[in-house]
Design a protein around this motif. Structure first.
Motif, mmCIF file in Angstrom:
data_model
loop_
_atom_site.group_PDB
_atom_site.id
_atom_site.type_symbol
_atom_site.label_atom_id
_atom_site.label_comp_id
_atom_site.label_asym_id
_atom_site.label_seq_id
_atom_site.Cartn_x
_atom_site.Cartn_y
_atom_site.Cartn_z
ATOM 1 N N THR A 72 0.820 -1.220 0.000
ATOM 2 C CA THR A 72 0.000 0.000 0.000
ATOM 3 C C THR A 72 0.851 1.267 0.000
ATOM 4 O O THR A 72 0.340 2.350 -0.260
ATOM 5 C CB THR A 72 -0.964 0.026 1.206
ATOM 6 O OG1 THR A 72 -0.193 -0.064 2.403
ATOM 7 C CG2 THR A 72 -1.962 -1.123 1.124
ATOM 8 N N LEU A 73 2.147 1.116 0.277
ATOM 9 C CA LEU A 73 3.058 2.262 0.239
ATOM 10 C C LEU A 73 3.487 2.599 -1.186
ATOM 11 O O LEU A 73 4.140 3.614 -1.407
ATOM 12 C CB LEU A 73 4.295 1.990 1.097
ATOM 13 C CG LEU A 73 4.052 1.724 2.583
ATOM 14 C CD1 LEU A 73 5.356 1.357 3.281
ATOM 15 C CD2 LEU A 73 3.389 2.928 3.236
ATOM 16 N N ILE A 74 3.154 1.732 -2.145
ATOM 17 C CA ILE A 74 3.511 1.980 -3.541
ATOM 18 C C ILE A 74 2.615 3.087 -4.067
ATOM 19 O O ILE A 74 1.395 2.967 -4.063
ATOM 20 C CB ILE A 74 3.362 0.707 -4.401
ATOM 21 C CG1 ILE A 74 4.272 -0.399 -3.847
ATOM 22 C CG2 ILE A 74 3.680 1.014 -5.863
ATOM 23 C CD1 ILE A 74 4.014 -1.770 -4.467
ATOM 24 N N LYS A 75 3.234 4.172 -4.468
ATOM 25 C CA LYS A 75 2.507 5.352 -4.958
ATOM 26 C C LYS A 75 3.081 5.746 -6.313
ATOM 27 O O LYS A 75 4.178 5.369 -6.669
ATOM 28 C CB LYS A 75 2.681 6.531 -3.991
ATOM 29 C CG LYS A 75 2.392 6.228 -2.541
ATOM 30 C CD LYS A 75 0.950 6.321 -2.218
ATOM 31 C CE LYS A 75 0.749 6.203 -0.702
ATOM 32 N NZ LYS A 75 -0.333 5.355 -0.351
ATOM 33 N N GLY A 76 2.307 6.512 -7.038
ATOM 34 C CA GLY A 76 2.799 7.036 -8.298
ATOM 35 C C GLY A 76 1.884 6.708 -9.455
ATOM 36 O O GLY A 76 0.803 6.147 -9.281
ATOM 37 N N VAL A 77 2.358 7.056 -10.634
ATOM 38 C CA VAL A 77 1.557 6.924 -11.843
ATOM 39 C C VAL A 77 2.116 5.815 -12.721
ATOM 40 O O VAL A 77 3.327 5.732 -12.937
ATOM 41 C CB VAL A 77 1.531 8.258 -12.625
ATOM 42 C CG1 VAL A 77 0.752 8.124 -13.920
ATOM 43 C CG2 VAL A 77 0.952 9.375 -11.761
ATOM 44 N N ILE A 78 1.231 4.971 -13.199
ATOM 45 C CA ILE A 78 1.583 3.949 -14.178
ATOM 46 C C ILE A 78 0.475 3.958 -15.226
ATOM 47 O O ILE A 78 -0.701 3.972 -14.883
ATOM 48 C CB ILE A 78 1.776 2.552 -13.526
ATOM 49 C CG1 ILE A 78 2.400 1.556 -14.489
ATOM 50 C CG2 ILE A 78 0.520 1.994 -12.965
ATOM 51 C CD1 ILE A 78 3.870 1.657 -14.622
ATOM 52 N N CYS A 79 0.860 4.028 -16.470
ATOM 53 C CA CYS A 79 -0.111 4.101 -17.577
ATOM 54 C C CYS A 79 -1.085 5.266 -17.378
ATOM 55 O O CYS A 79 -2.274 5.158 -17.691
ATOM 56 C CB CYS A 79 -0.854 2.786 -17.724
ATOM 57 S SG CYS A 79 0.207 1.391 -18.119
ATOM 58 N N GLY A 80 -0.588 6.352 -16.817
ATOM 59 C CA GLY A 80 -1.395 7.547 -16.650
ATOM 60 C C GLY A 80 -2.384 7.506 -15.496
ATOM 61 O O GLY A 80 -3.199 8.412 -15.336
#
Length: 117
Positions: A72-80
C-alpha cells in the motif's frame, strides 16, 4: 468471472517483458525476481511454476503466498493512472507490480523499491 481482459493474460507472457526491461537497464533477472517476490511472496521455485503452468494474472495474485502489507506504500503513476487510486484490488496489484518493475528499470535503489524492507 467479469473483469478487465488483462486479468486473463498469463504471467508467463508478461514476465519476459519484465526481464527485458530490467536487463535493458543494467539490472538482473534475480533483482527482478526479488522485487516480484517482495510484492507477492513467491520464491524462485514459485515463480518458475507460475511461468511453467502459464497461470493467468488473476490466479497468479490469488495464489500469491503472501502479498506484502507494505504494498500500500507503492505510490505514483503507471499508464497515466495513480496506483493508489485504483479501486479494483486485482488491477491495483497488477499495477503495483508494473510500478515496481518500472522503478527497478529506472535505477531506483532497491531499499526504496522494497519500501525500506
Amino acid at each position: 468471472m467479469a473483469g478487465h481482459r488483462i486479468f486473463g493474460v498469463s504471467f508467463a507472457s508478461i514476465y519476459p517483458h519484465y526481464v527485458t526491461k530490467a536487463e535493458g537497464k543494467g539490472h538482473t533477472k534475480d533483482e527482478l525476481d526479488e522485487v516480484i517476490g517482495w510484492l507477492t511472496g513467491y520464491d524462485a521455485v514459485g515463480l518458475e511454476k507460475a511461468i511453467a503452468t502459464e497461470v493467468d494474472l488473476r490466479t497468479f495474485f490469488a495464489e500469491a503466498p503472501a502479498m506484502n502489507p507494505n504494498a500500500t506504500l507503492i505510490k505514483g503513476v503507471i499508464c497515466g493512472i495513480r496506483v493508489e487510486e485504483i479501486e479494483d484490488p486485482l488491477m491495483q496489484q497488477i499495477r503495483w507490480m508494473d510500478k515496481l518493475v518500472d522503478e527497478l528499470a529506472r535505477g531506483k535503489k532497491m531499499s526504496s523499491i522494497l519500501r525500506g524492507a
